[in-house]
Structures are given as structure tokens and as C-alpha cells.
Design a protein around this motif. Sequence first.
Motif, mmCIF file in Angstrom:
data_model
loop_
_atom_site.group_PDB
_atom_site.id
_atom_site.type_symbol
_atom_site.label_atom_id
_atom_site.label_comp_id
_atom_site.label_asym_id
_atom_site.label_seq_id
_atom_site.Cartn_x
_atom_site.Cartn_y
_atom_site.Cartn_z
ATOM 1 N N LYS A 153 0.898 -1.221 -0.088
ATOM 2 C CA LYS A 153 0.100 -0.065 0.032
ATOM 3 C C LYS A 153 0.787 1.168 0.081
ATOM 4 C CE LYS A 153 -3.994 -1.965 -0.113
ATOM 5 N NZ LYS A 153 -4.579 -1.750 -1.690
ATOM 6 N N LYS A 154 1.860 1.395 0.790
ATOM 7 C CA LYS A 154 2.594 2.485 0.713
ATOM 8 C C LYS A 154 4.021 2.194 1.156
ATOM 9 C CE LYS A 154 2.882 7.285 2.512
ATOM 10 N NZ LYS A 154 4.124 7.515 3.352
ATOM 11 N N ASN A 155 5.299 2.567 0.967
ATOM 12 C CA ASN A 155 6.646 2.401 1.245
ATOM 13 C C ASN A 155 7.264 3.662 1.438
ATOM 14 O OD1 ASN A 155 9.291 1.925 1.373
ATOM 15 N ND2 ASN A 155 9.009 0.078 0.157
ATOM 16 N N PRO A 156 7.538 3.969 2.649
ATOM 17 C CA PRO A 156 7.971 5.364 2.961
ATOM 18 C C PRO A 156 9.434 5.678 2.790
ATOM 19 C CG PRO A 156 8.138 3.858 5.047
ATOM 20 C CD PRO A 156 7.421 3.130 3.776
ATOM 21 N N GLN A 157 10.088 4.679 2.140
ATOM 22 C CA GLN A 157 11.624 4.764 1.391
ATOM 23 C C GLN A 157 11.425 5.768 0.168
ATOM 24 O OE1 GLN A 157 14.125 4.007 3.533
ATOM 25 N NE2 GLN A 157 12.433 3.161 5.063
ATOM 26 N N ASN A 158 10.570 4.982 -0.560
ATOM 27 C CA ASN A 158 10.402 5.871 -1.833
ATOM 28 C C ASN A 158 9.118 5.604 -2.610
ATOM 29 O OD1 ASN A 158 11.034 6.725 -4.530
ATOM 30 N ND2 ASN A 158 12.986 5.863 -4.639
ATOM 31 N N PRO A 159 8.597 6.418 -3.410
ATOM 32 C CA PRO A 159 7.402 6.254 -4.005
ATOM 33 C C PRO A 159 7.222 5.211 -4.895
ATOM 34 C CG PRO A 159 7.417 8.677 -3.565
ATOM 35 C CD PRO A 159 8.964 7.954 -3.097
ATOM 36 N N LEU A 160 8.423 5.262 -5.711
ATOM 37 C CA LEU A 160 8.702 4.238 -6.630
ATOM 38 C C LEU A 160 8.721 2.909 -6.165
ATOM 39 C CD1 LEU A 160 9.319 3.560 -9.741
ATOM 40 C CD2 LEU A 160 11.744 3.777 -9.100
ATOM 41 N N TYR A 161 9.135 2.468 -4.907
ATOM 42 C CA TYR A 161 9.296 1.318 -4.244
ATOM 43 C C TYR A 161 7.912 0.778 -4.044
ATOM 44 C CZ TYR A 161 14.062 1.531 -2.980
ATOM 45 O OH TYR A 161 15.549 1.499 -3.126
#
Length: 97
Positions: free
Chosen positions: A41-49
Amino acid sequence: MYYLSGENSCPWVYFGWISYIDIFFSPELAVTVQLPILSVKKNPQNPLYTQLGVLTKGTIIEVNVSELGLVTTSGKVVWGKWAQVTNTPENDGCVNA
């Protein structure tokens, strides 16, 4: 890095696709179970992830909890729940949420 199957938006990049099982703690039942991961749903490291389905520490994932038999107050079966990855899967080789 770990990638979920079917989440690749770049056809020219080839990864080994594996469906991952998540170790999930259910506070309602007070048990730890292994459940399949539905999506990232969401990866805080990178939107591309998030688009690629990369799992890192802090990633919000959706897991399939239909096997647990959880029911809402209106009587509907709960299909998926969100969980946050609490370990570093790139180092540990497993996913805890």
C-alpha cells in the motif's frame, strides 16, 4: 530487496517473482500466523518502491486474513487488513508485520 509478483511496471526489468508469506500478529486473536501478502500500500522509503512492490522496513502491506474467520459487526467476513513491516526483510529473509 523483495518484490511481489505482478507488481512490476517495467517490462524490461526481470526479477525472480515469488509470492511472499507474511508473519502477522493478530491482536484480536492474540496469535501469530503466517498469511499471504495481497499488495503493497505504501513504502516510506521511496514512492517508486510502492509501485514496484518493494518490501522494506516500515512498508504498509495488505495481508489476507480471511483464513482467520474475522467478522465485522454487520456480519461481513474481513478479507484483508493492513500491517506495517517491523523488520528489515532485505537482511532477515522473512517479513514480520
